[in-house]
Design a protein around this motif. Structure first.
Motif, mmCIF file in Angstrom:
data_model
loop_
_atom_site.group_PDB
_atom_site.id
_atom_site.type_symbol
_atom_site.label_atom_id
_atom_site.label_comp_id
_atom_site.label_asym_id
_atom_site.label_seq_id
_atom_site.Cartn_x
_atom_site.Cartn_y
_atom_site.Cartn_z
ATOM 1 N N PHE A 1 30.072 29.853 42.482
ATOM 2 C CA PHE A 1 30.102 29.587 43.919
ATOM 3 C C PHE A 1 31.369 28.834 44.315
ATOM 4 O O PHE A 1 31.970 29.116 45.351
ATOM 5 C CB PHE A 1 28.863 28.808 44.357
ATOM 6 N N ASP A 2 31.777 27.884 43.488
ATOM 7 C CA ASP A 2 33.013 27.128 43.769
ATOM 8 C C ASP A 2 34.234 28.041 43.783
ATOM 9 O O ASP A 2 35.106 27.908 44.647
ATOM 10 C CB ASP A 2 33.213 26.016 42.749
ATOM 11 N N LEU A 3 34.310 28.979 42.834
ATOM 12 C CA LEU A 3 35.436 29.921 42.788
ATOM 13 C C LEU A 3 35.466 30.803 44.036
ATOM 14 O O LEU A 3 36.528 31.076 44.593
ATOM 15 C CB LEU A 3 35.370 30.778 41.529
ATOM 16 N N PHE A 4 34.301 31.239 44.495
ATOM 17 C CA PHE A 4 34.240 32.042 45.719
ATOM 18 C C PHE A 4 34.703 31.232 46.923
ATOM 19 O O PHE A 4 35.528 31.689 47.714
ATOM 20 C CB PHE A 4 32.818 32.571 45.957
ATOM 21 N N GLN A 5 34.183 30.026 47.054
ATOM 22 C CA GLN A 5 34.508 29.202 48.214
ATOM 23 C C GLN A 5 35.973 28.777 48.234
ATOM 24 O O GLN A 5 36.536 28.553 49.299
ATOM 25 C CB GLN A 5 33.581 27.993 48.274
ATOM 26 N N ALA A 6 36.594 28.717 47.056
ATOM 27 C CA ALA A 6 38.016 28.367 46.979
ATOM 28 C C ALA A 6 38.909 29.589 47.180
ATOM 29 O O ALA A 6 40.130 29.469 47.221
ATOM 30 C CB ALA A 6 38.319 27.708 45.640
ATOM 31 N N GLY A 7 38.301 30.774 47.302
ATOM 32 C CA GLY A 7 39.065 31.989 47.537
ATOM 33 C C GLY A 7 39.571 32.674 46.285
ATOM 34 O O GLY A 7 40.382 33.600 46.357
ATOM 35 N N PHE A 8 39.085 32.261 45.110
ATOM 36 C CA PHE A 8 39.538 32.846 43.845
ATOM 37 C C PHE A 8 38.648 33.980 43.354
ATOM 38 O O PHE A 8 38.965 34.640 42.371
ATOM 39 C CB PHE A 8 39.621 31.770 42.758
ATOM 40 N N MET A 9 37.536 34.216 44.038
ATOM 41 C CA MET A 9 36.595 35.258 43.622
ATOM 42 C C MET A 9 36.048 35.938 44.863
ATOM 43 O O MET A 9 35.733 35.270 45.857
ATOM 44 C CB MET A 9 35.462 34.621 42.798
ATOM 45 N N SER A 10 35.928 37.249 44.824
ATOM 46 C CA SER A 10 35.362 37.992 45.952
ATOM 47 C C SER A 10 33.834 37.912 45.901
ATOM 48 O O SER A 10 33.249 37.614 44.852
ATOM 49 C CB SER A 10 35.792 39.454 45.888
ATOM 50 N N MET A 11 33.194 38.219 47.019
ATOM 51 C CA MET A 11 31.735 38.244 47.034
ATOM 52 C C MET A 11 31.215 39.330 46.100
ATOM 53 O O MET A 11 30.190 39.151 45.447
ATOM 54 C CB MET A 11 31.203 38.429 48.451
ATOM 55 N N ALA A 12 31.920 40.447 46.013
ATOM 56 C CA ALA A 12 31.511 41.516 45.088
ATOM 57 C C ALA A 12 31.500 40.997 43.649
ATOM 58 O O ALA A 12 30.594 41.313 42.876
ATOM 59 C CB ALA A 12 32.441 42.717 45.225
ATOM 60 N N ALA A 13 32.490 40.185 43.298
ATOM 61 C CA ALA A 13 32.546 39.613 41.950
ATOM 62 C C ALA A 13 31.429 38.598 41.748
ATOM 63 O O ALA A 13 30.853 38.516 40.655
ATOM 64 C CB ALA A 13 33.907 38.967 41.711
#
Length: 97
Positions: free
Chosen positions: A55-67
């Protein structure tokens, strides 16, 4: 009762978890937020500590929701019933073994 049920971890489930853990989340009208207890009962997977990094990686923009969805699909998560109102709690009955 107003019930929100997630059949399995999904994009909506992940957003629900993140929205409800966010200290500064302010969109209380969002259907994927329950800080206002609009849902008496929420049913779905437990977002354990194993998912915080994802969740942290997504919120920081390093991971897409698909990932994120792909990542959580491989987790062995257990389900929970989360009671958010007196109305929901009133349905519980004590069972003596």
């Amino acid at each position: 009762m107003n019930i929100l049920k997630f059949e399995n971890p999904s994009k909506d489930w992940a957003l629900f978890v993140m929205n409800n853990r966010a200290v500064n989340f302010s969109d209380v009208e969002n259907r994927l937020y329950n800080g206002d207890n609009k849902y008496d009962l929420v049913i779905g997977a437990v977002a354990n500590d194993d998912l915080v990094g994802t969740f942290d990686l997504f919120q920081a923009g390093f991971m897409s929701m698909a990932a994120v969805v792909k990542q959580i699909a491989y987790k062995n998560l257990t389900n929970q019933y989360s009671f958010h109102s007196e109305k929901a709690v009133a349905y519980l009955k004590a069972v003596v073994a």
